[in-house]
Design a protein around this motif. Sequence first.
Motif, PDB file in Angstrom:
ATOM      1  N   ILE A  33       0.833  -1.208   0.000  1.00  0.00           N
ATOM      2  CA  ILE A  33       0.000   0.000   0.000  1.00  0.00           C
ATOM      3  C   ILE A  33       0.868   1.259   0.000  1.00  0.00           C
ATOM      4  N   THR A  34       1.946   1.255   0.774  1.00  0.00           N
ATOM      5  CA  THR A  34       2.698   2.496   1.006  1.00  0.00           C
ATOM      6  C   THR A  34       3.736   2.820  -0.056  1.00  0.00           C
ATOM      7  N   VAL A  35       4.276   1.798  -0.740  1.00  0.00           N
ATOM      8  CA  VAL A  35       5.327   2.071  -1.733  1.00  0.00           C
ATOM      9  C   VAL A  35       4.703   2.761  -2.951  1.00  0.00           C
ATOM     10  N   PRO A  36       5.219   3.936  -3.351  1.00  0.00           N
ATOM     11  CA  PRO A  36       4.610   4.671  -4.463  1.00  0.00           C
ATOM     12  C   PRO A  36       4.851   4.002  -5.819  1.00  0.00           C
ATOM     13  N   VAL A  37       3.793   3.923  -6.625  1.00  0.00           N
ATOM     14  CA  VAL A  37       3.908   3.485  -8.019  1.00  0.00           C
ATOM     15  C   VAL A  37       2.927   4.315  -8.852  1.00  0.00           C
ATOM     16  N   ALA A  38       3.131   4.306 -10.170  1.00  0.00           N
ATOM     17  CA  ALA A  38       2.206   5.010 -11.067  1.00  0.00           C
ATOM     18  C   ALA A  38       1.100   4.031 -11.456  1.00  0.00           C
ATOM     19  N   SER A  39       0.105   3.918 -10.578  1.00  0.00           N
ATOM     20  CA  SER A  39      -0.984   2.951 -10.778  1.00  0.00           C
ATOM     21  C   SER A  39      -1.995   3.436 -11.800  1.00  0.00           C
ATOM     22  N   ARG A  40      -2.675   2.485 -12.446  1.00  0.00           N
ATOM     23  CA  ARG A  40      -3.835   2.783 -13.284  1.00  0.00           C
ATOM     24  C   ARG A  40      -4.951   1.786 -12.916  1.00  0.00           C
ATOM     25  N   GLY A  41      -5.204   0.785 -13.775  1.00  0.00           N
ATOM     26  CA  GLY A  41      -6.277  -0.157 -13.457  1.00  0.00           C
ATOM     27  C   GLY A  41      -5.922  -1.082 -12.313  1.00  0.00           C
ATOM     28  N   CYS A  42      -6.943  -1.527 -11.562  1.00  0.00           N
ATOM     29  CA  CYS A  42      -6.711  -2.567 -10.551  1.00  0.00           C
ATOM     30  C   CYS A  42      -7.937  -3.467 -10.484  1.00  0.00           C
ATOM     31  N   ALA A  43      -7.707  -4.720 -10.088  1.00  0.00           N
ATOM     32  CA  ALA A  43      -8.794  -5.686  -9.980  1.00  0.00           C
ATOM     33  C   ALA A  43      -8.656  -6.456  -8.677  1.00  0.00           C
ATOM     34  N   PHE A  44      -9.794  -6.914  -8.166  1.00  0.00           N
ATOM     35  CA  PHE A  44      -9.853  -7.588  -6.871  1.00  0.00           C
ATOM     36  C   PHE A  44     -10.262  -9.043  -7.051  1.00  0.00           C
ATOM     37  N   GLY A  45      -9.561  -9.935  -6.341  1.00  0.00           N
ATOM     38  CA  GLY A  45      -9.897 -11.352  -6.408  1.00  0.00           C
ATOM     39  C   GLY A  45      -8.922 -12.141  -5.549  1.00  0.00           C
ATOM     40  N   ASP A  46      -9.249 -13.395  -5.271  1.00  0.00           N
ATOM     41  CA  ASP A  46      -8.455 -14.236  -4.376  1.00  0.00           C
ATOM     42  C   ASP A  46      -7.622 -15.202  -5.221  1.00  0.00           C
ATOM     43  N   PHE A  47      -6.431 -14.743  -5.644  1.00  0.00           N
ATOM     44  CA  PHE A  47      -5.662 -15.532  -6.625  1.00  0.00           C
ATOM     45  C   PHE A  47      -5.095 -16.809  -6.031  1.00  0.00           C
ATOM     46  N   ASP A  48      -4.872 -16.830  -4.697  1.00  0.00           N
ATOM     47  CA  ASP A  48      -4.291 -18.024  -4.079  1.00  0.00           C
ATOM     48  C   ASP A  48      -5.331 -18.850  -3.324  1.00  0.00           C
ATOM     49  N   ASN A  49      -6.597 -18.492  -3.493  1.00  0.00           N
ATOM     50  CA  ASN A  49      -7.704 -19.261  -2.905  1.00  0.00           C
ATOM     51  C   ASN A  49      -7.512 -19.543  -1.417  1.00  0.00           C
ATOM     52  N   ILE A  72      -8.964 -11.373   0.016  1.00  0.00           N
ATOM     53  CA  ILE A  72      -9.007 -10.751  -1.308  1.00  0.00           C
ATOM     54  C   ILE A  72      -7.695 -10.044  -1.634  1.00  0.00           C
ATOM     55  N   ASP A  73      -7.093 -10.450  -2.753  1.00  0.00           N
ATOM     56  CA  ASP A  73      -5.846  -9.866  -3.235  1.00  0.00           C
ATOM     57  C   ASP A  73      -6.170  -8.839  -4.323  1.00  0.00           C
ATOM     58  N   VAL A  74      -5.143  -8.094  -4.736  1.00  0.00           N
ATOM     59  CA  VAL A  74      -5.351  -7.029  -5.719  1.00  0.00           C
ATOM     60  C   VAL A  74      -4.246  -7.094  -6.765  1.00  0.00           C
ATOM     61  N   VAL A  75      -4.632  -7.026  -8.044  1.00  0.00           N
ATOM     62  CA  VAL A  75      -3.641  -6.911  -9.106  1.00  0.00           C
ATOM     63  C   VAL A  75      -3.751  -5.495  -9.675  1.00  0.00           C
ATOM     64  N   VAL A  76      -2.590  -4.863  -9.897  1.00  0.00           N
ATOM     65  CA  VAL A  76      -2.563  -3.461 -10.316  1.00  0.00           C
ATOM     66  C   VAL A  76      -1.750  -3.329 -11.595  1.00  0.00           C
ATOM     67  N   ASN A  77      -2.321  -2.646 -12.590  1.00  0.00           N
ATOM     68  CA  ASN A  77      -1.549  -2.336 -13.789  1.00  0.00           C
ATOM     69  C   ASN A  77      -0.964  -0.936 -13.611  1.00  0.00           C
ATOM     70  N   THR A  78       0.253  -0.753 -14.078  1.00  0.00           N
ATOM     71  CA  THR A  78       0.973   0.504 -13.867  1.00  0.00           C
ATOM     72  C   THR A  78       1.338   1.111 -15.226  1.00  0.00           C
ATOM     73  N   VAL A  79       1.961   2.258 -15.203  1.00  0.00           N
ATOM     74  CA  VAL A  79       2.409   2.908 -16.438  1.00  0.00           C
ATOM     75  C   VAL A  79       3.930   2.806 -16.532  1.00  0.00           C
ATOM     76  N   ASN A  80       4.412   2.224 -17.634  1.00  0.00           N
ATOM     77  CA  ASN A  80       5.858   2.083 -17.873  1.00  0.00           C
ATOM     78  C   ASN A  80       6.584   1.456 -16.680  1.00  0.00           C
ATOM     79  N   ASP A  81       5.977   0.390 -16.168  1.00  0.00           N
ATOM     80  CA  ASP A  81       6.537  -0.305 -15.008  1.00  0.00           C
ATOM     81  C   ASP A  81       5.949  -1.717 -14.993  1.00  0.00           C
ATOM     82  N   TYR A  82       6.424  -2.524 -14.036  1.00  0.00           N
ATOM     83  CA  TYR A  82       5.893  -3.876 -13.891  1.00  0.00           C
ATOM     84  C   TYR A  82       4.567  -3.824 -13.137  1.00  0.00           C
TER      85      TYR A  82
END
Length: 558
Positions: A403-419, A423-433
Motif C-alpha cells: 500500500i505504502t510504496v509509491p507506483v504510477a498505478s492505473r487499473g486494478c482488480a480484486f480477487g483471491d488468486f491463491d484461494n 481478497i488480493d489485488v492486481v494493479v496495472n501501472t504505467v511504464n513499469d511492472y
Amino acid sequence: MDVSFVNVARESGLNVKTIFGGEHKNKYLLETTGCGVAFYDYDNDGWLDIFLVNGTRLEGFPAGQAPSSHLFKNNRDGTFTDVTAQAGLLHSGWGQGVCIGDYDNDGHEDLFVTYFGKNVLYHNNGNGTFADVTEKAGVGGNGKRWNTGCAFLDYDRDGHLDLFVANYIDLNLATAPVPESGPCLYKGVMVACGPPGLNGGKNILYRNNGNGTFTDVTEQAGILEANGTYGLGVLTADFDNDGWPDIYVANDSTASALYQNKKNGKFVDIAMEAGCALSADGKPQAGMGISAADYDLDGNLDIVKTNFAGDTPSLYHNIGGATFEDATFAAGLGRHTQFLGWGCGFFAMDNDGWPDILICNGHVYPEVEQLKTEAGYPQQKLLYKNQRNGHFDDVSMQAGPGITVPVASRGCAFGDFDNDGDIDVVVNTVNDYPQLLRCDSASGHNWIKVRTIGTKSNRSGIGARLRCVTHPPDEPKPHQQIDEVRSGGSYISQNDLRVHFGLGKAEKVDVLEIRWPSGQIDTLKDVKPNQLIYVKEGEGIVRSVRFDEKQEKAKAKR
C-alpha cells in the motif's frame, strides 16, 4: 492491524512491463491514461488467471517488437506462466480497458479488450485458446474511437449478455493540439492538452442478437441523449432495486452519468437529480474509477469514485430508489487532496462483513516530477477500513509495503488468486511492472465465495443480486450483506466474477438468496463457511470446494 499487503508480482512471474507513452514527457493525452487488468479464470479450473492490457508508444516499435497484452495462467502454487502466444492473444496497440462475460452461453468466459482504435472480442474456445471474432460479432467500432471502460450486462434480461463501451474523446493525432500549442499548462509546467477543449466521445451500447452477433442500439436506447462525455470507468449495478441493471459512467472533467434502465430497452441519465453527478459542492469532477457496495448494510448499493489531484474521492451514499447523498467528508474520505486516483474498489479486506475501500493513485503527467508541490508521479495507495458506523478510517500506513510504496498505478482488480479466503489485488501501472498485492490476514474471520451459473439467465450470472444473511455472535441483530455479479468496474478493469462475502465470526450463512436476472429466486439455508460454492439457477448448490488444509497451514506460517 491484522491485515497487510505485500507485492509478490516479481516472484510470482508477472515479469512483463506495461508500456504506455513517453516515460518523462507526453505529447498527447493518449499517453497518460494507462491500461486495465482482469482477474479472469479463463480455463475454469477454479484458480484466477490474470490478463494485463498493454499499450504502446507514439514512435512505434520495430516489426515483431511491439508490446502485447498478456495472459498469465495461475499455476496454483503462487506462480503464473505467460501463455499469451499459445492462447492466441498476441495483439498490440493502445490497449485500454478489459471486461469478461460468456456472451454465447457456452460455459466459457469470453474476453473483450478496448483500444484507441478498434476493439477486440475474443471467443474463449474452452481449450486454452481464443478466436478473434470481432468482425463477425460487429463490436470493433469504426477504428477511430477512443474506447475505455466496458462491461457485459443483460440490460433487456433476455438471457444474452449485451455490451456497453464508454468513450473518452474523439482524438485525431494528426490534428490534436500539442503541449506548446496552448500552451497547455499544469501548475506552470507544459503538459499534454485536454480533455477540456477536445470533443467528447460517445458511449456505445451493443445488443446481443443471440447468434454470435451484436447490434449497435446506442441511439434507440437513449444513450446519446445523456450528458455523458469523456467517459472512463464503467459500473453496472441495480441502484434502484427494481431488478434491472443501471449503468454508471465516471466522466473526466464533467458531470458523471447514471443511465437508469427504463425496462423497455431505453435508458435515461438521472445522475443530476439522483445526486451522483457532481462533487459535494456541486462542481464537475475528473472521475476515473468506480465501485459499488452496500457499505452501511441498508440494502442499497453505494458508489465510490476516484478523481483528479486537488480533489477528494467521491462517496455517494444511496438512501434508496437511486437517490444519493454525498457522504465523502462525513465518512472520512475527504482528507487527502494530493493524490490522483484511478483503480478502486470496495472489498472485504479483513472478512469482517463490512466493505472496506482501496484506492490506487498515480499522477497523470510524468512532467510533475519537476514540481516539488505535488505528491509525485508514482504515488502511494489509500486504504480505508469500514468502522461499521458510516465512517472509514485511513489505515494506509499500517497496511504494509503493498500500500505504502509509491507506483504510477492505473487499473486494478480484486480477487483471491491463491484461494486462501482473503481478497488480493492486481494493479496495472504505467511504464513499469504490474503489482500483485497478496493480502495476508490474521483476522481468523470466516468467508464464503459464490460462483453463479445461469440457465434461463446468462450463463455467467452477471446481474444476479446476492443477499447474505448471518448472525455473528458479536452483533445484536442479523447481518445482511448484498452484492452483485458484475462485469467491468474499477478503472477499466475486471474483478473476479465469484462473489465474496466476509462473514466475521459467524459460523454459517443462515440465508443466501440469489435473485437472477430472469426473476428466478433461489434461497439456500445454513451454508457452511470458508468454501466456494457453485450455484446453478433453479437447482441450488451443484458443487462446493473447500480449499485444503495445506493452505491454512501455509497461511499460519506467514
